[in-house]
Design a protein around this motif. Sequence first.
Motif, PDB file in Angstrom:
ATOM      1  N   ILE C  93      17.070  53.526 -20.060  1.00 47.96           N
ATOM      2  CA  ILE C  93      16.227  53.230 -18.904  1.00 47.96           C
ATOM      3  C   ILE C  93      16.970  52.338 -17.904  1.00 47.96           C
ATOM      4  N   ALA C  94      17.681  51.332 -18.410  1.00 43.46           N
ATOM      5  CA  ALA C  94      18.500  50.510 -17.514  1.00 43.46           C
ATOM      6  C   ALA C  94      19.498  51.398 -16.775  1.00 43.46           C
ATOM      7  N   ASP C  95      20.110  52.319 -17.518  1.00 37.40           N
ATOM      8  CA  ASP C  95      21.074  53.233 -16.918  1.00 37.40           C
ATOM      9  C   ASP C  95      20.413  54.108 -15.847  1.00 37.40           C
ATOM     10  N   ALA C  96      19.171  54.539 -16.095  1.00 42.59           N
ATOM     11  CA  ALA C  96      18.466  55.395 -15.132  1.00 42.59           C
ATOM     12  C   ALA C  96      18.212  54.652 -13.820  1.00 42.59           C
ATOM     13  N   PHE C  97      17.818  53.373 -13.906  1.00 46.68           N
ATOM     14  CA  PHE C  97      17.616  52.590 -12.696  1.00 46.68           C
ATOM     15  C   PHE C  97      18.930  52.456 -11.925  1.00 46.68           C
ATOM     16  N   GLY C  98      19.993  52.136 -12.632  1.00 42.83           N
ATOM     17  CA  GLY C  98      21.292  52.007 -11.975  1.00 42.83           C
ATOM     18  C   GLY C  98      21.708  53.309 -11.314  1.00 42.83           C
ATOM     19  N   LEU C  99      21.510  54.404 -12.037  1.00 41.80           N
ATOM     20  CA  LEU C  99      21.877  55.727 -11.518  1.00 41.80           C
ATOM     21  C   LEU C  99      21.165  56.007 -10.201  1.00 41.80           C
ATOM     22  N   ALA C 100      19.850  55.800 -10.187  1.00 43.33           N
ATOM     23  CA  ALA C 100      19.050  56.111  -9.000  1.00 43.33           C
ATOM     24  C   ALA C 100      19.447  55.219  -7.826  1.00 43.33           C
ATOM     25  N   LEU C 101      19.566  53.913  -8.087  1.00 44.58           N
ATOM     26  CA  LEU C 101      19.888  52.985  -7.007  1.00 44.58           C
ATOM     27  C   LEU C 101      21.271  53.259  -6.434  1.00 44.58           C
ATOM     28  N   GLU C 149      20.251  66.814 -20.785  1.00 41.90           N
ATOM     29  CA  GLU C 149      19.170  66.281 -19.965  1.00 41.90           C
ATOM     30  C   GLU C 149      19.616  66.073 -18.521  1.00 41.90           C
ATOM     31  N   ILE C 150      18.639  66.069 -17.623  1.00 38.08           N
ATOM     32  CA  ILE C 150      18.884  65.929 -16.189  1.00 38.08           C
ATOM     33  C   ILE C 150      19.559  64.597 -15.892  1.00 38.08           C
ATOM     34  N   TYR C 151      20.851  64.624 -15.553  1.00 31.72           N
ATOM     35  CA  TYR C 151      21.548  63.364 -15.269  1.00 31.72           C
ATOM     36  C   TYR C 151      22.331  63.513 -13.968  1.00 31.72           C
ATOM     37  N   ALA C 152      23.435  64.276 -14.019  1.00 33.55           N
ATOM     38  CA  ALA C 152      24.155  64.576 -12.775  1.00 33.55           C
ATOM     39  C   ALA C 152      23.196  65.220 -11.787  1.00 33.55           C
ATOM     40  N   THR C 153      22.315  66.063 -12.323  1.00 36.79           N
ATOM     41  CA  THR C 153      21.321  66.745 -11.492  1.00 36.79           C
ATOM     42  C   THR C 153      20.491  65.758 -10.690  1.00 36.79           C
ATOM     43  N   ALA C 154      19.957  64.725 -11.357  1.00 39.52           N
ATOM     44  CA  ALA C 154      19.129  63.731 -10.673  1.00 39.52           C
ATOM     45  C   ALA C 154      19.943  63.035  -9.582  1.00 39.52           C
ATOM     46  N   ILE C 180      15.393  57.178  -3.839  1.00 44.04           N
ATOM     47  CA  ILE C 180      15.578  56.425  -5.080  1.00 44.04           C
ATOM     48  C   ILE C 180      14.485  56.787  -6.083  1.00 44.04           C
ATOM     49  N   LEU C 181      13.231  56.821  -5.616  1.00 46.13           N
ATOM     50  CA  LEU C 181      12.129  57.133  -6.533  1.00 46.13           C
ATOM     51  C   LEU C 181      12.262  58.543  -7.101  1.00 46.13           C
ATOM     52  N   THR C 182      12.660  59.500  -6.253  1.00 45.38           N
ATOM     53  CA  THR C 182      12.844  60.871  -6.740  1.00 45.38           C
ATOM     54  C   THR C 182      13.877  60.912  -7.860  1.00 45.38           C
ATOM     55  N   THR C 183      15.038  60.284  -7.617  1.00 42.41           N
ATOM     56  CA  THR C 183      16.096  60.277  -8.625  1.00 42.41           C
ATOM     57  C   THR C 183      15.603  59.631  -9.911  1.00 42.41           C
ATOM     58  N   LEU C 184      14.941  58.478  -9.758  1.00 41.38           N
ATOM     59  CA  LEU C 184      14.491  57.717 -10.921  1.00 41.38           C
ATOM     60  C   LEU C 184      13.465  58.499 -11.727  1.00 41.38           C
ATOM     61  N   LEU C 185      12.490  59.099 -11.024  1.00 42.24           N
ATOM     62  CA  LEU C 185      11.431  59.821 -11.731  1.00 42.24           C
ATOM     63  C   LEU C 185      11.997  61.047 -12.441  1.00 42.24           C
ATOM     64  N   ARG C 187      14.968  61.403 -13.625  1.00 43.37           N
ATOM     65  CA  ARG C 187      15.731  60.972 -14.789  1.00 43.37           C
ATOM     66  C   ARG C 187      14.813  60.426 -15.895  1.00 43.37           C
ATOM     67  N   LEU C 188      13.810  59.623 -15.505  1.00 42.20           N
ATOM     68  CA  LEU C 188      12.902  59.076 -16.514  1.00 42.20           C
ATOM     69  C   LEU C 188      12.105  60.202 -17.177  1.00 42.20           C
ATOM     70  N   ALA C 189      11.678  61.187 -16.370  1.00 44.46           N
ATOM     71  CA  ALA C 189      10.968  62.332 -16.942  1.00 44.46           C
ATOM     72  C   ALA C 189      11.857  63.028 -17.969  1.00 44.46           C
ATOM     73  N   ALA C 190      13.146  63.158 -17.620  1.00 47.66           N
ATOM     74  CA  ALA C 190      14.079  63.824 -18.539  1.00 47.66           C
ATOM     75  C   ALA C 190      14.207  63.032 -19.831  1.00 47.66           C
ATOM     76  N   ILE C 191      14.193  61.683 -19.720  1.00 46.51           N
ATOM     77  CA  ILE C 191      14.317  60.848 -20.921  1.00 46.51           C
ATOM     78  C   ILE C 191      13.054  60.942 -21.775  1.00 46.51           C
TER      79      ILE C 191
END
Lengths: 209, 209, 209
Positions: C93-101, C149-154, C180-185, C187-191
Amino acid sequence: MTELLFWLDIFGTVVFALSGALMAGRFKLDPFGVIVLAAVTAIGGGTIRDIILDAPVFWLANSYYLWVICLTALLTILFIRRPKRIPTRFLLIADAFGLALFAVVGTEKALSLGAPIPAAVVLGTITGVAGGMIRDVLCNVIPLILRQEIYATAAMLGSSLFALLSWYGQDHTLTLIAAILTTLLLRLAAIYWRVSLPAFHIRDKDNDS
Amino acid sequence: MTELLFWLDIFGTVVFALSGALMAGRFKLDPFGVIVLAAVTAIGGGTIRDIILDAPVFWLANSYYLWVICLTALLTILFIRRPKRIPTRFLLIADAFGLALFAVVGTEKALSLGAPIPAAVVLGTITGVAGGMIRDVLCNVIPLILRQEIYATAAMLGSSLFALLSWYGQDHTLTLIAAILTTLLLRLAAIYWRVSLPAFHIRDKDNDS
Amino acid sequence: MTELLFWLDIFGTVVFALSGALMAGRFKLDPFGVIVLAAVTAIGGGTIRDIILDAPVFWLANSYYLWVICLTALLTILFIRRPKRIPTRFLLIADAFGLALFAVVGTEKALSLGAPIPAAVVLGTITGVAGGMIRDVLCNVIPLILRQEIYATAAMLGSSLFALLSWYGQDHTLTLIAAILTTLLLRLAAIYWRVSLPAFHIRDKDNDS
């Protein structure tokens, strides 16, 4: 002439993108993952070369490299489908073409930007091997450069050949083609007949006694 | 003074090239593969430092670094032959010398190019550890920096010591030598007595219950 | 506005440093090793972006990034102690926030420095994924980008969304937050639900028959 260089560069981009996409297919990546791995393989080496030369990174202004990579990745996904099996060899051959093209084209670019010959050979080798190295490291596969078969050797010899022939003022187009073919044939020979130079081998005192 | 820096830099290049060549010997690379791995280890850290500083990459204009690496790789192949067994420790010690020299010399270069102290410490640490890191990652060996023994610690402390003593206007040569010796002794002590700082350890809920 | 960008950037640095420090905790690194892994994760992507753009590397002049990373690493060591177990999910989850931001902030920086849209999307993706990639490669863990899982995609979709909305002249703050919210959601959905796009899969002729 510049046109020939351009097409060789594009062709190198396509074959390296293909090798990245094929590797992605083994790891069951989704389409965007395939694009990322194709891009890393295709632009990794040239990006490092340009950064070291402090030249503008080649794909920054010329977006068509990125489109070529996307297209190659998507065509790979479309036409090389699940039921069809691809031998490892196909990936190795695509990689060999990319290695030969990029090692020589990279040396050309370094020389034309004023790098001395030894540095140009190093930069050519980096252009040829770094993209595939990053691809292999990301996939946690032993990098091709660490196999016994002629790999770094082919890149360094092709790059040196180009630098030397250029130095002696040989015809540019001929030099280019000769160096690329030499690199490619060395590498393909190594793949087909598993040719390799004598290896340097140290056994580890701590591990085997 | 500048001459001292020069020779320390060359000595660092030799010991890191040696550590790369020794690692290559474990993986049975051919001579060109040995040269590539020696070069990556010896110039990897300094290259990243110079790129981040936007300074001209050090081996681009000064080809003698590349010749020193080639020579070191070839001498390693010639004199450390198959029947002779080399303990892992020898590779670790060569790496320790490179780490100490490059961490301090890298900090010096960053400071002299105007980097603020915290950034100079980071750049010194990068110069010291990055070459060995790339070597280990390429060989799929757990990077030394991820072992519990004092490694990044030695580089960061040596680099900080140099930055602080320079800040307080101490004699340049003395500062240089004191910082290098501190780094080296810390790392060698860690190798010989397996000294380490208390580790930060999280157990993973999902894996052990 | 610029202030919002600044705080998003700092928040991204904190969460990526946290993810690096948590990973270090699994490998029982000493405090300096924790700092190194936190730093590599937090500044890796942005460093590569700035180098490719030939812009001054962001943490070189602004040392507070380095202090934020040190502080995050030390607080992680202090407050997340041995007896307390952390699920892998927390790191993800920490990684997902960093990814999106970072993917979106990276795209913004590339566009503001004049990169064309396709290159800006690539640079945004690099900013988002490269730090975590280096963290995973150093730890010899399969990089998140290679999971289904959706990562590079997000990262690519968020980056493209930001580039397109900016292109159509949408409000800057809104665009930033939406991307940012789109990317985060995504990725979080994928997790949480292990969502993934259909994978590209090639079986290997040589390995399974």
